[in-house]
Design a protein around this motif. Structure first.
Motif, PDB file in Angstrom:
ATOM      1  N   GLU A  80     -36.066 -31.495   0.177  1.00 14.52           N
ATOM      2  CA  GLU A  80     -34.948 -30.850  -0.179  1.00 14.52           C
ATOM      3  C   GLU A  80     -35.006 -30.149  -1.735  1.00 14.52           C
ATOM      4  O   GLU A  80     -34.835 -31.135  -2.769  1.00 14.52           O
ATOM      5  N   LEU A  81     -35.136 -28.934  -2.010  1.00 14.55           N
ATOM      6  CA  LEU A  81     -35.362 -28.515  -3.455  1.00 14.55           C
ATOM      7  C   LEU A  81     -33.973 -28.548  -4.102  1.00 14.55           C
ATOM      8  O   LEU A  81     -32.941 -28.395  -3.495  1.00 14.55           O
ATOM      9  N   GLY A  82     -34.085 -29.024  -5.379  1.00 12.28           N
ATOM     10  CA  GLY A  82     -32.771 -29.010  -5.925  1.00 12.28           C
ATOM     11  C   GLY A  82     -32.004 -30.500  -5.706  1.00 12.28           C
ATOM     12  O   GLY A  82     -30.959 -30.851  -6.471  1.00 12.28           O
ATOM     13  N   ARG A 141     -41.540 -22.232   2.173  1.00  6.16           N
ATOM     14  CA  ARG A 141     -40.762 -22.579   0.951  1.00  6.16           C
ATOM     15  C   ARG A 141     -39.438 -21.684   1.379  1.00  6.16           C
ATOM     16  O   ARG A 141     -39.682 -20.593   1.379  1.00  6.16           O
ATOM     17  N   SER A 142     -38.311 -22.273   1.434  1.00  3.70           N
ATOM     18  CA  SER A 142     -37.152 -21.470   1.297  1.00  3.70           C
ATOM     19  C   SER A 142     -36.326 -21.776   0.180  1.00  3.70           C
ATOM     20  O   SER A 142     -36.690 -22.357  -0.653  1.00  3.70           O
ATOM     21  N   ARG A 143     -35.197 -21.032   0.275  1.00  2.00           N
ATOM     22  CA  ARG A 143     -34.058 -21.586  -0.972  1.00  2.00           C
ATOM     23  C   ARG A 143     -33.651 -23.088  -1.073  1.00  2.00           C
ATOM     24  O   ARG A 143     -33.422 -23.492  -1.943  1.00  2.00           O
ATOM     25  N   GLU A 144     -33.766 -23.876   0.255  1.00  5.44           N
ATOM     26  CA  GLU A 144     -33.267 -25.169   0.123  1.00  5.44           C
ATOM     27  C   GLU A 144     -34.486 -26.069   0.570  1.00  5.44           C
ATOM     28  O   GLU A 144     -34.376 -27.309  -0.063  1.00  5.44           O
TER      29      GLU A 144
END
Length: 252
Positions: free
Chosen positions: A190-192, A166-169
């Motif tokens: 893709e998070l967000g 898991r990364s920021r994106e």
């Protein structure tokens, strides 16, 4: 349906679900037990990558999307690090043809008389996804992609090696066969954003020309958010790793 989602699928790849996800244990070898070490697992996965110079394949293919459902026979040819060529036919007539190079993408939809010629960077900018030739090539060979050295490691209930990141994106998840170290399932979210990609490999078997087992079944499911969703089922019926092979792209 316009060509945008078809182009996205072509750059992201094809799929086969509907079957149990299983790696290629062909000799009765038992999966090793004991503590898993990430560095060692990643090295072994890398050692078991498939990397033939040429691939010439035929596959049954079915595309299912919100606006288009189509099936047929796909002819796939690949020259490692140089080009990927695909032609889809139904009842003996070609419906679409694609040619992908490390820096460009060409798609001819014969049924609608439409033609796309764009740099791969166009796909990446438009859909905000990593549209890279090397990633697509790895998926065609049945290899894992997006592996990093900061993943968490564990075992799934069925004994498969489970890797998560898991990364920021992005959030990623992998299921790896514990004997062959070949990927069973890869998921990227893709998070967000309302976009995700999953690639499932099934029906592994031994094929002359490569020392690794090859997945004859694929499942790629794409959720492109506003661009819609699609999935493609693919079952390889003929596969050869001898070459060279021709990749014609005349518009006629």
């Amino acid at each position: 349906m316009r060509l945008s989602l078809l182009a996205l699928l072509a750059v992201l790849l094809f799929a086969n679900c509907s079957r149990k996800t299983t790696g290629a244990v062909t000799d009765g070898t038992k999966a090793p037990t004991g503590k898993l070490r990430l560095a060692q697992v990643l090295r072994t996965i890398d050692d078991n990558r498939s990397a033939p110079e040429w691939m010439d394949a035929k596959a049954r293919v079915d595309l299912d999307s919100e606006k288009l459902n189509i099936g047929g026979t796909a002819y796939i040819r690949l020259h490692r690090d140089e080009a990927i060529w695909m032609s889809v036919k139904k009842f003996g007539f070609e419906g679409a043809r694609a040619l992908i190079r490390p820096d460009s993408f060409f798609l001819y939809n014969r049924l609608e008389g439409e033609y796309i010629a764009e740099p791969l960077s166009y796909i990446e900018e438009k859909y905000k996804i990593p549209a890279r030739f090397d990633l697509l090539q790895e998926i065609f060979f049945g290899n894992a992609v997006f592996l990093t050295d900061d993943l968490e490691i564990g075992r799934a209930d069925d004994g498969a090696i489970r890797l998560t990141g898991r990364s920021r994106e992005f959030a990623t998840q992998y299921y790896i066969d514990p004997v062959t170290y070949r990927p069973q399932l890869m998921e990227l979210q893709e998070l967000g954003q309302d976009r995700s990609l999953s690639v499932m490999n099934t029906d592994y078997s031994e094929i002359e020309g490569v020392r690794q087992t090859f997945p004859r079944g694929r499942l790629v499911a794409v959720d492109g958010g506003k661009e819609g969703t699609a999935r493609m089922e693919m079952e390889f019926t003929d596969v050869s790793f001898s070459g060279p092979v021709a990749m014609p792209f005349e518009m006629r």
